[in-house]
Design a protein around this motif. Structure first.
Motif, PDB file in Angstrom:
ATOM      1  N   LEU A 254       0.772  -1.351  -0.032  1.00  0.00           N
ATOM      2  CA  LEU A 254       0.298  -0.035   0.142  1.00  0.00           C
ATOM      3  C   LEU A 254       0.765   1.279   0.069  1.00  0.00           C
ATOM      4  O   LEU A 254       0.609   2.382  -0.802  1.00  0.00           O
ATOM      5  N   GLY A 255       1.744   1.347   0.957  1.00  0.00           N
ATOM      6  CA  GLY A 255       2.564   2.531   1.187  1.00  0.00           C
ATOM      7  C   GLY A 255       3.843   2.894   0.568  1.00  0.00           C
ATOM      8  O   GLY A 255       4.526   3.918   0.602  1.00  0.00           O
ATOM      9  N   GLY A 256       4.357   1.474   0.106  1.00  0.00           N
ATOM     10  CA  GLY A 256       5.590   1.678  -0.494  1.00  0.00           C
ATOM     11  C   GLY A 256       6.921   1.630   0.587  1.00  0.00           C
ATOM     12  O   GLY A 256       6.523   1.564   1.650  1.00  0.00           O
ATOM     13  N   GLY A 257       8.008   1.149   0.196  1.00  0.00           N
ATOM     14  CA  GLY A 257       9.163   0.925   1.169  1.00  0.00           C
ATOM     15  C   GLY A 257       9.200  -0.471   1.584  1.00  0.00           C
ATOM     16  O   GLY A 257       8.123  -1.260   1.657  1.00  0.00           O
ATOM     17  N   PHE A 258      10.444  -1.049   2.141  1.00  0.00           N
ATOM     18  CA  PHE A 258      10.703  -2.129   2.323  1.00  0.00           C
ATOM     19  C   PHE A 258      11.110  -2.408   3.949  1.00  0.00           C
ATOM     20  O   PHE A 258      11.531  -1.333   4.381  1.00  0.00           O
ATOM     21  N   ALA A 259      10.465  -3.416   4.567  1.00  0.00           N
ATOM     22  CA  ALA A 259      10.687  -3.795   5.834  1.00  0.00           C
ATOM     23  C   ALA A 259      12.221  -4.330   5.916  1.00  0.00           C
ATOM     24  O   ALA A 259      12.793  -4.727   4.849  1.00  0.00           O
ATOM     25  N   ARG A 260      12.561  -4.588   6.985  1.00  0.00           N
ATOM     26  CA  ARG A 260      14.154  -4.719   7.194  1.00  0.00           C
ATOM     27  C   ARG A 260      14.477  -6.351   6.698  1.00  0.00           C
ATOM     28  O   ARG A 260      15.450  -6.575   6.121  1.00  0.00           O
ATOM     29  N   TYR A 261      13.647  -7.399   7.076  1.00  0.00           N
ATOM     30  CA  TYR A 261      13.930  -8.787   6.700  1.00  0.00           C
ATOM     31  C   TYR A 261      12.577  -9.422   6.629  1.00  0.00           C
ATOM     32  O   TYR A 261      11.382  -8.918   7.315  1.00  0.00           O
ATOM     33  N   SER A 262      12.517 -10.808   6.033  1.00  0.00           N
ATOM     34  CA  SER A 262      11.316 -11.606   6.087  1.00  0.00           C
ATOM     35  C   SER A 262      11.629 -12.705   7.017  1.00  0.00           C
ATOM     36  O   SER A 262      12.649 -13.350   6.991  1.00  0.00           O
ATOM     37  N   THR A 263      10.688 -12.863   7.779  1.00  0.00           N
ATOM     38  CA  THR A 263      10.854 -14.106   8.833  1.00  0.00           C
ATOM     39  C   THR A 263      10.662 -15.678   7.982  1.00  0.00           C
ATOM     40  O   THR A 263      10.924 -16.537   8.839  1.00  0.00           O
ATOM     41  N   ASP A 264      10.361 -15.367   6.894  1.00  0.00           N
ATOM     42  CA  ASP A 264       9.930 -16.833   6.157  1.00  0.00           C
ATOM     43  C   ASP A 264      10.540 -16.821   4.714  1.00  0.00           C
ATOM     44  O   ASP A 264      10.987 -15.789   4.106  1.00  0.00           O
ATOM     45  N   GLU A 265      10.758 -17.835   4.318  1.00  0.00           N
ATOM     46  CA  GLU A 265      11.403 -18.045   2.945  1.00  0.00           C
ATOM     47  C   GLU A 265      10.751 -17.405   1.560  1.00  0.00           C
ATOM     48  O   GLU A 265      11.353 -17.131   0.973  1.00  0.00           O
ATOM     49  N   LYS A 266       9.253 -17.261   1.833  1.00  0.00           N
ATOM     50  CA  LYS A 266       8.708 -16.636   0.741  1.00  0.00           C
ATOM     51  C   LYS A 266       8.431 -15.194   0.719  1.00  0.00           C
ATOM     52  O   LYS A 266       7.561 -14.605  -0.078  1.00  0.00           O
ATOM     53  N   TRP A 267       9.161 -14.407   1.695  1.00  0.00           N
ATOM     54  CA  TRP A 267       9.160 -13.115   1.929  1.00  0.00           C
ATOM     55  C   TRP A 267       7.625 -12.601   2.425  1.00  0.00           C
ATOM     56  O   TRP A 267       7.469 -11.203   2.171  1.00  0.00           O
ATOM     57  N   LEU A 268       6.955 -13.314   3.020  1.00  0.00           N
ATOM     58  CA  LEU A 268       5.569 -13.012   3.182  1.00  0.00           C
ATOM     59  C   LEU A 268       5.526 -12.057   4.418  1.00  0.00           C
ATOM     60  O   LEU A 268       4.908 -10.977   4.406  1.00  0.00           O
ATOM     61  N   ALA A 269       6.137 -12.618   5.632  1.00  0.00           N
ATOM     62  CA  ALA A 269       5.764 -12.094   6.779  1.00  0.00           C
ATOM     63  C   ALA A 269       7.239 -11.246   7.273  1.00  0.00           C
ATOM     64  O   ALA A 269       8.194 -11.786   7.643  1.00  0.00           O
ATOM     65  N   PRO A 270       7.226  -9.934   7.176  1.00  0.00           N
ATOM     66  CA  PRO A 270       8.417  -9.246   7.495  1.00  0.00           C
ATOM     67  C   PRO A 270       8.581  -9.182   8.859  1.00  0.00           C
ATOM     68  O   PRO A 270       7.593  -9.311   9.730  1.00  0.00           O
ATOM     69  N   HIS A 271       9.644  -8.538   9.367  1.00  0.00           N
ATOM     70  CA  HIS A 271       9.847  -7.920  10.665  1.00  0.00           C
ATOM     71  C   HIS A 271       9.642  -6.649  10.321  1.00  0.00           C
ATOM     72  O   HIS A 271      10.395  -5.750   9.468  1.00  0.00           O
ATOM     73  N   PHE A 272       8.439  -5.962  10.915  1.00  0.00           N
ATOM     74  CA  PHE A 272       7.848  -4.748  10.272  1.00  0.00           C
ATOM     75  C   PHE A 272       8.560  -3.471  10.386  1.00  0.00           C
ATOM     76  O   PHE A 272       8.158  -2.580   9.836  1.00  0.00           O
ATOM     77  N   GLU A 273       9.516  -3.516  10.928  1.00  0.00           N
ATOM     78  CA  GLU A 273      10.409  -2.274  11.089  1.00  0.00           C
ATOM     79  C   GLU A 273      10.837  -1.784   9.778  1.00  0.00           C
ATOM     80  O   GLU A 273      11.288  -2.689   8.850  1.00  0.00           O
ATOM     81  N   LYS A 274      11.098  -0.384   9.472  1.00  0.00           N
ATOM     82  CA  LYS A 274      11.510  -0.176   8.342  1.00  0.00           C
ATOM     83  C   LYS A 274      12.692   0.938   8.513  1.00  0.00           C
ATOM     84  O   LYS A 274      12.553   1.804   9.073  1.00  0.00           O
ATOM     85  N   MET A 275      13.919   0.573   7.793  1.00  0.00           N
ATOM     86  CA  MET A 275      15.337   1.143   8.050  1.00  0.00           C
ATOM     87  C   MET A 275      15.763   1.934   7.051  1.00  0.00           C
ATOM     88  O   MET A 275      15.192   1.528   5.710  1.00  0.00           O
ATOM     89  N   LEU A 276      16.220   3.165   7.129  1.00  0.00           N
ATOM     90  CA  LEU A 276      16.504   4.150   6.043  1.00  0.00           C
ATOM     91  C   LEU A 276      17.463   3.503   4.964  1.00  0.00           C
ATOM     92  O   LEU A 276      17.180   3.356   4.073  1.00  0.00           O
ATOM     93  N   TYR A 277      18.499   2.766   5.772  1.00  0.00           N
ATOM     94  CA  TYR A 277      19.369   1.994   4.806  1.00  0.00           C
ATOM     95  C   TYR A 277      18.880   0.871   3.993  1.00  0.00           C
ATOM     96  O   TYR A 277      19.389   0.983   2.879  1.00  0.00           O
ATOM     97  N   ASP A 278      18.254   0.101   4.245  1.00  0.00           N
ATOM     98  CA  ASP A 278      17.570  -0.846   3.471  1.00  0.00           C
ATOM     99  C   ASP A 278      17.054  -0.460   2.459  1.00  0.00           C
ATOM    100  O   ASP A 278      16.882  -0.803   1.230  1.00  0.00           O
ATOM    101  N   ASN A 279      15.996   0.907   2.547  1.00  0.00           N
ATOM    102  CA  ASN A 279      15.460   1.220   1.375  1.00  0.00           C
ATOM    103  C   ASN A 279      16.291   1.910   0.389  1.00  0.00           C
ATOM    104  O   ASN A 279      16.127   1.936  -0.838  1.00  0.00           O
ATOM    105  N   ALA A 280      17.559   2.574   1.012  1.00  0.00           N
ATOM    106  CA  ALA A 280      18.398   3.212  -0.049  1.00  0.00           C
ATOM    107  C   ALA A 280      19.053   2.211  -0.688  1.00  0.00           C
ATOM    108  O   ALA A 280      19.076   2.420  -2.067  1.00  0.00           O
ATOM    109  N   LEU A 281      19.508   1.053  -0.084  1.00  0.00           N
ATOM    110  CA  LEU A 281      20.179  -0.152  -0.786  1.00  0.00           C
ATOM    111  C   LEU A 281      19.524  -0.707  -1.942  1.00  0.00           C
ATOM    112  O   LEU A 281      19.715  -0.945  -2.879  1.00  0.00           O
ATOM    113  N   LEU A 282      18.056  -0.927  -1.475  1.00  0.00           N
ATOM    114  CA  LEU A 282      17.124  -1.489  -2.431  1.00  0.00           C
ATOM    115  C   LEU A 282      16.942  -0.536  -3.765  1.00  0.00           C
ATOM    116  O   LEU A 282      16.765  -1.059  -4.961  1.00  0.00           O
ATOM    117  N   ILE A 283      16.716   0.500  -3.331  1.00  0.00           N
ATOM    118  CA  ILE A 283      16.620   1.587  -4.669  1.00  0.00           C
ATOM    119  C   ILE A 283      17.737   1.682  -5.462  1.00  0.00           C
ATOM    120  O   ILE A 283      17.694   1.458  -6.608  1.00  0.00           O
TER     121      ILE A 283
END
Length: 682
Positions: A254-283
């Motif tokens: 919905l809102g854009g941006g990436f959470a820090r990591y996924s707790t499962d292999e399918k990328w379904l359930a994230p650890h919901f915190e959003k870090m500036l550096y993750d989003n910078a590196l993914l962009i």
């Protein structure tokens, strides 16, 4: 109220009302430990850390527990993002003791700052094969009084280990005179690729098992390896990894941006915190994927994510905030998840299509709630439903807009609004790459404004090149670390490539000279993490791993290589070669832990194209360069000759804009347009 009440860190302020007599790390606490001959408990975390909140609620807010802590220990709270140097040291110690690490990090020190025991989360009662926090406290207090000699021995052993760990992978000096062609080879690049594929998940993308982190450096290596040697398997794994993340819950649909990591292999359930550096590196990585493939999904994701950054993580002055919490109302992910009934209440007749596309069910796909994620690519779903793709896209976009309106009225996750120099530089670099890839002039404006913010607010007084690490509420503090400078130098290089302003390169050179003068190790090869003369660390660490953020040493090797070509500093070239050469065997063996280094090795093998554009239309020609995927280049532009930059000297011809292609200080005949030499560049 304890001693944290005067701090600016959101994480420290979260603990200011605990009954624990917390101190910030500093002279007052350190001196009190020495004077009273008490051990220190150092508890390290960060504002967006879920288990940090859990341990605070269970233990640090409990009066009985606080009484034990206050009686027997000098208690110190550290925000790991404010003091990553201390976090690195004591995390290494805990990993050496326990074989594991994480946050909250709780480590016990002798009065002179040496670690002797530690761990991560401790429950209030014995559980999860972990002792209770109270039992740990009482046992260590007794041991410190009755078995002090054993504790001192353990502290000595750990401190020696920390000092020796600095040498991992970097011991071997290079034999003089070995040509680069023998140091760095195609065979090494192939082995790196093969070693990456052994860890690759061929079904869901990514590398290794759950929990899964984005692995942006590894994805970038695969993209560049394919570009270099036409390796479809590399491209396939890189794009699979990106595509599955973009379809997953790790990406905020919905809102854009990436959470820090996924707790499962399918990328379904994230650890919901959003870090500036993750989003910078993914962009950063998505920009390369878009330039290589021209897949509009990547362009749309870049745009969507940068909209999120500007909406939720940008200061009014132009800097970028550090993180968004995983929790709201004390519940992880509550802000982001939905019940099917909620969606039906908002979307009405459009709900059925939306719920099917985003896997929303009555029973939920995560803890009886629903995380929005995409089980089937849009084109396949549209075909299955007999719909036009454009019509499906329009329907889903309108539904997302309606749900965002509702979500925006929820209680928001906590915001860590401190501004960190290195993370801001990563985002500036990302904005530059987004401008290069998409041509949106707004992105260049945002990047320039952010650099101006750093220069105005985070430089140390009366000093052109010394910076602070963190800024909040009008106050900058803590001398900047190697990563800060390395990321900032790289951002300035990127800003020149998209703006054509050579002043950014002059600043990059000045900062590099400062880093060399104040961070170099005794051999003049690598760099320490902390500036010389910093007194409150027990060892000066040399960080070489590329972890969640790039290693400062890896970035400095790349910066030295680039700036050596710009300013004809042969000694900087030699140092960059020496840094990588000593580490090359380790990089080849463990490429997913040394992703930036691996890409650097690949660039030495492929060579660097030097593009100099001189004349009145130089900015337009520079933008033409950005329309192509050229990962291994130096790009300079100016209207006329620039003193001190050999690539831009004696190049101008009246009324003409000329493009020069050079390599190893040899140039071909200039041309008027990039398209005339693009095959030579690629």
């Amino acid at each position: 109220m304890n001693k944290l009440a005067g701090e600016t860190s959101p994480y420290l302020l979260q603990h200011a009302h605990n009954p624990v007599d917390w101190y910030p790390w500093g002279e007052e606490a350190l001196q009190r430990a020495l004077q009273e001959n008490k051990p220190m408990l150092v508890s390290i975390g960060y504002a967006a850390c879920h288990w940090c909140h859990v341990m605070e609620r269970e233990s640090f807010e409990d009066a009985d527990t606080a009484g034990i802590m206050n009686k027997h220990f000098i208690n110190i709270k550290i925000d790991r993002e404010e003091r990553p140097d201390l976090d690195h040291i004591y995390m290494d110690a805990v990993q050496a003791m326990t074989g594991a690490g994480g946050w909250p990090l709780n480590v016990f020190l002798t009065p002179d700052k040496r670690p002797f025991y530690g761990g991560t989360y401790f429950p209030p009662v014995k559980a999860f094969n972990r002792p209770s926090w109270k039992d740990v406290l009482l046992s260590l207090a007794q041991a410190f009084k009755e078995r002090r000699e054993d504790i001192e021995q353990q502290a000595n052993t750990l401190t020696t280990h920390l000092a020796q760990a600095n040498q991992f992978g970097t011991q071997t000096a290079l034999l003089p005179g070995i040509p680069k062609e023998e140091l760095f080879t195609r065979e090494q690049c192939d082995t790196i690729f093969n070693n990456i594929l052994t860890q690759a998940d061929k079904t869901w993308g990514g590398f290794g098992r759950a929990p899964k982190f984005p692995g942006t450096f590894t994805i970038q290596y695969l993209l560049r390896y394919h570009f270099s040697f036409q390796a479809p398997a590399a491209l396939e794994q890189a794009l699979l990894s990106l595509d599955k993340m973009l379809q997953g819950g790790i990406y905020d649909q919905l809102g854009g941006g990436f959470a820090r990591y996924s707790t499962d292999e399918k990328w379904l359930a994230p650890h919901f915190e959003k870090m500036l550096y993750d989003n910078a590196l993914l962009i950063d990585t998505l920009c390369e994927a878009y330039q290589l493939t021209r897949n509009n999904t990547y362009a749309n994701t870049i745009t969507h994510t940068l909209e999120f950054i500007e909406r939720e993580m940008t200061d009014t002055q132009g800097g970028f905030y550090a993180a968004l919490d995983a929790d709201s109302e004390g519940v992880e992910g509550k802000f982001y998840v939905w019940s099917k009934a909620e969606i039906e209440g908002v979307l009405g007749e459009k709900a059925a299509l939306f719920c099917e596309f985003y896997d929303v069910t009555e029973e939920g796909n995560w803890e009886e709630e629903n995380i929005l994620w995409i089980r089937q690519p849009l084109a396949a779903f549209a075909a299955e439903k007999g719909m036009e793709e454009a019509a499906l896209q329009a329907s889903l976009a309108e539904s997302r807009r309606q749900l965002m309106e509702v979500r925006d009225r929820r209680i928001r996750p906590g915001l860590d609004d401190k501004i960190l120099l290195g993370w801001n530089a990563l985002m500036i670099n990302a904005y530059c790459k987004a401008y290069a890839a998409l041509g949106n002039a707004h992105y260049l404006e945002v990047a320039t404004r952010a650099v101006d913010f750093l220069w105005e607010n985070m430089r140390q007084p009366d000093h052109d090149t010394a910076f602070y690490h963190t800024y909040k509420a009008g106050t900058a503090k803590y001398p900047a670390f190697l990563d800060d400078y390395a990321c900032l130098i790289r951002a300035l290089i990127a800003l020149q490539e998209v703006s054509g302003n050579p002043e950014w390169l002059n600043r990059a050179r000045q900062l590099t000279e400062f880093v060399i003068a104040h961070f170099s190790d005794e051999t003049g090869t690598y760099f320490y993490y902390t500036i010389q003369d910093q007194q409150d660390v027990i060892v000066r660490k040399k960080e070489i791993y590329d972890g969640a953020v790039p290693s400062g040493n890896a970035l400095m090797a790349a910066n030295l290589r680039y700036l050596a070509l710009v300013f004809d500093h042969r000694d900087w070239t030699n140092r960059a070669v020496d840094m990588l050469g000593r580490l090359a065997q380790t990089v080849v063996r463990y490429p997913t832990s040394f992703g930036i280094w691996a890409a650097e090795l690949l660039q030495w093998v492929k060579g660097t194209k030097e593009l100099a554009i001189v004349g009145p239309e130089f900015r337009a020609r520079m933008q033409e360069v950005h329309e192509h995927y050229i990962p291994f280049k130096v790009l300079l532009g100016a209207e006329s000759s620039q003193p001190g930059m050999p690539l831009l000297q004696d190049r101008e011809q009246p009324g003409k804009t000329l493009v020069y292609l050079c390599e190893d200080y040899h140039c071909i005949k200039p041309v008027f347009y990039i398209k005339e030499i693009i095959n030579l560049i690629k």
